[in-house]
Design a protein around this motif. Structure first.
Motif, PDB file in Angstrom:
ATOM      1  N   GLU A  37       0.829  -1.220   0.000  1.00 27.11           N
ATOM      2  CA  GLU A  37       0.000   0.000   0.000  1.00 27.11           C
ATOM      3  C   GLU A  37       0.859   1.264   0.000  1.00 27.11           C
ATOM      4  N   ASP A  38       2.030   1.107   0.565  1.00 21.91           N
ATOM      5  CA  ASP A  38       2.930   2.237   0.754  1.00 21.91           C
ATOM      6  C   ASP A  38       3.870   2.459  -0.441  1.00 21.91           C
ATOM      7  N   THR A  39       3.683   1.681  -1.491  1.00 22.18           N
ATOM      8  CA  THR A  39       4.594   1.733  -2.646  1.00 22.18           C
ATOM      9  C   THR A  39       3.834   2.219  -3.878  1.00 22.18           C
ATOM     10  N   GLN A  40       4.423   3.189  -4.563  1.00 26.89           N
ATOM     11  CA  GLN A  40       3.746   3.701  -5.770  1.00 26.89           C
ATOM     12  C   GLN A  40       4.169   2.950  -7.029  1.00 26.89           C
ATOM     13  N   LYS A  52      10.354   4.543  -7.606  1.00 32.04           N
ATOM     14  CA  LYS A  52       9.374   4.361  -6.517  1.00 32.04           C
ATOM     15  C   LYS A  52       9.019   2.890  -6.273  1.00 32.04           C
ATOM     16  N   SER A  97       2.490  -0.061 -11.312  1.00 36.24           N
ATOM     17  CA  SER A  97       1.918   0.370 -10.027  1.00 36.24           C
ATOM     18  C   SER A  97       0.790  -0.558  -9.577  1.00 36.24           C
TER      19      SER A  97
END
Ligand SMILES: [Zn+2]
Length: 419
Positions: free
Chosen positions: A212-215, A332, A310
């Motif tokens: 969830e924290d990764t783009q 990212k 993504s």
């Protein structure tokens, strides 16, 4: 009944236990030592001398060999047994060991075997044997209750109580008779007690948070043989609305096990198969084109993976660096390392992957839990089973058992013990 630990009394790996009673003799596990080097060592030189002697005297001196699970440190020597010695193992384990032998450079297959089922008693000579399915990082892992001449022992194999099948360990003590001896693994006894902080389901939560924290893309390095872990990663990806990309080698492993459990596989929506160039060339060279072809219908191109990055969680291994460099924008991105950290010391290629990803500014996360039981789970298990004697096996610190358990009987490799 007499026990001899031919190997494994003071180490993790290379397990081999002989049990004899009346006129019968069996071996339980017949594994390669953990430090076996496939590039320099010869398999035949790894046979414990005491076992070689037995087999030289008479190739029918062993009535059967039980293999607890499909990890090389438990089955890696099975191919060295004369054809006259029957091998017993789980059917899924056998399929997995032989599928793996096709793809890997070491080619360690397991000859024809008889297959037992969990909780179903069978007989080898004077021994009555009941296999118990165990919770471990290898698929189709068993412990064995072995009885003969009024004596009862339990060989734990490798196990844990914090995996996806943790219920198995909870109910096991109630199913066992009073034991004269418990031979129990203790991989984490000693300096590795901290390797099992989280359960497999807690690990899933942690994976979800990181995803969830990764783009950008999320890459995960784990063993394709660790089925529990593949399930954990798949579930986490699914919960985050991401597609799970596996390579065709992993797809083939999951295909092999499809008939044994409801496992994620390449046919499922939400899973696609990638074709890393190095791995594909290796398979072609080995004449395994059929495997490459089998998963094409579920394939995804590298350019497409990059477009969807993504929305993707992808398994990666060191052999994928070429494809990652050529096709992927790793901006990212996060790399989750989900294996024993000790492999970094052993594997040049793993270190190369790490420095390639770190050099590209990819965020690193270590999310792993051990395939072996925590100390507190070992303690609870021993308390409930309350064996007359506890014999350490599969541990580098057998003498530390005495700090945690009662009735510990230390053996050294090759030493016999009459029960
Ligand atoms: Zn194992």
């Amino acid at each position: 009944m007499k026990l001899t630990l031919h190997r494994g009394a003071q180490e993790v790996g290379g397990s081999c236990v002989e049990i004899s009673s009346g006129g019968s003799r069996i071996l339980v596990d017949f594994g390669l030592p953990l430090d076996f080097d496939f590039t320099t060592d010869k398999i035949e030189s790894c046979l414990p001398e005491t076992v070689s002697k037995l087999l030289k005297q008479d190739d029918k001196s062993i009535d059967g060999v039980l293999l607890s699970h499909p990890h090389l440190d438990h089955y890696g020597l099975a191919s060295q047994l004369p054809a006259s010695v029957p091998i017993y193992c789980g059917k899924a384990a056998w399929d997995l060991m032989n599928a793996t032998a096709q793809f890997t450079r070491n080619k360690i297959a397991v000859p024809q075997a008889k297959h037992f089922k969990s909780y179903q008693l069978f007989q080898i000579g004077d021994f009555a044997i009941t296999p118990y399915l165990m919770d471990h990082s290898a698929f189709d892992s068993y412990g064995f209750h072995i009885s003969s001449g009024g004596k009862n022992i339990f060989y734990s194999g490798d196990f844990r109580g914090h995996g996806r099948k943790s219920k198995l360990l909870k109910r096991l003590p109630d199913m066992l008779p009073p034991l004269d001896a418990l031979l129990m693994e203790g991989t984490l006894v000693g300096h590795r007690v901290n390797e099992a902080h989280s359960s497999e389901s807690e690990l899933e939560e942690a994976c979800v948070k990181v995803i969830e924290d990764t783009q950008g893309i999320v890459m995960v390095t784990t063993s394709s043989q660790n089925i529990d872990r593949l399930v954990t990663i798949f579930k986490a990806a699914k919960r985050c609305g991401r597609m799970f990309i596996i390579d065709f080698y992993t797809a083939e492993i999951l295909e092999t096990l499809k008939g044994y459990a409801r496992l994620p596989n390449a046919e499922w929506p939400g899973i696609r198969v990638c074709y890393p160039q190095h791995l594909a060339r290796h398979f072609e060279k080995e004449g395994l084109d059929a495997i490459l072809e089998r998963h094409r219908k579920n394939g995804i191109r590298w350019t497409r993976i990059n477009e969807l990055k993504s929305k993707i969680v992808m398994l990666v291994r060191p052999g994928f660096i070429w494809d990652l460099k050529r096709f992927m924008d790793l901006g990212k991105a996060t790399w989750i390392y989900s294996m024993w950290p000790g492999y970094f010391e052993r594997s040049d290629s793993l270190r190369r992957l790490k420095s390639f990803l770190e050099g590209g500014g990819v965020r690193y996360e270590y999310l792993h839990t051990s395939g072996h039981a925590r100390l507190e789970d070992l303690e609870t298990f021993v308390q409930k089973v309350s064996p007359k004697m506890l014999v350490p096996i599969h541990s580098f610190y057998p003498s530390q058992y005495q700090e945690h358990f009662e009735n510990v009987r230390l053996l050294i490799d090759g030493e016999g013990l009459d029960l």
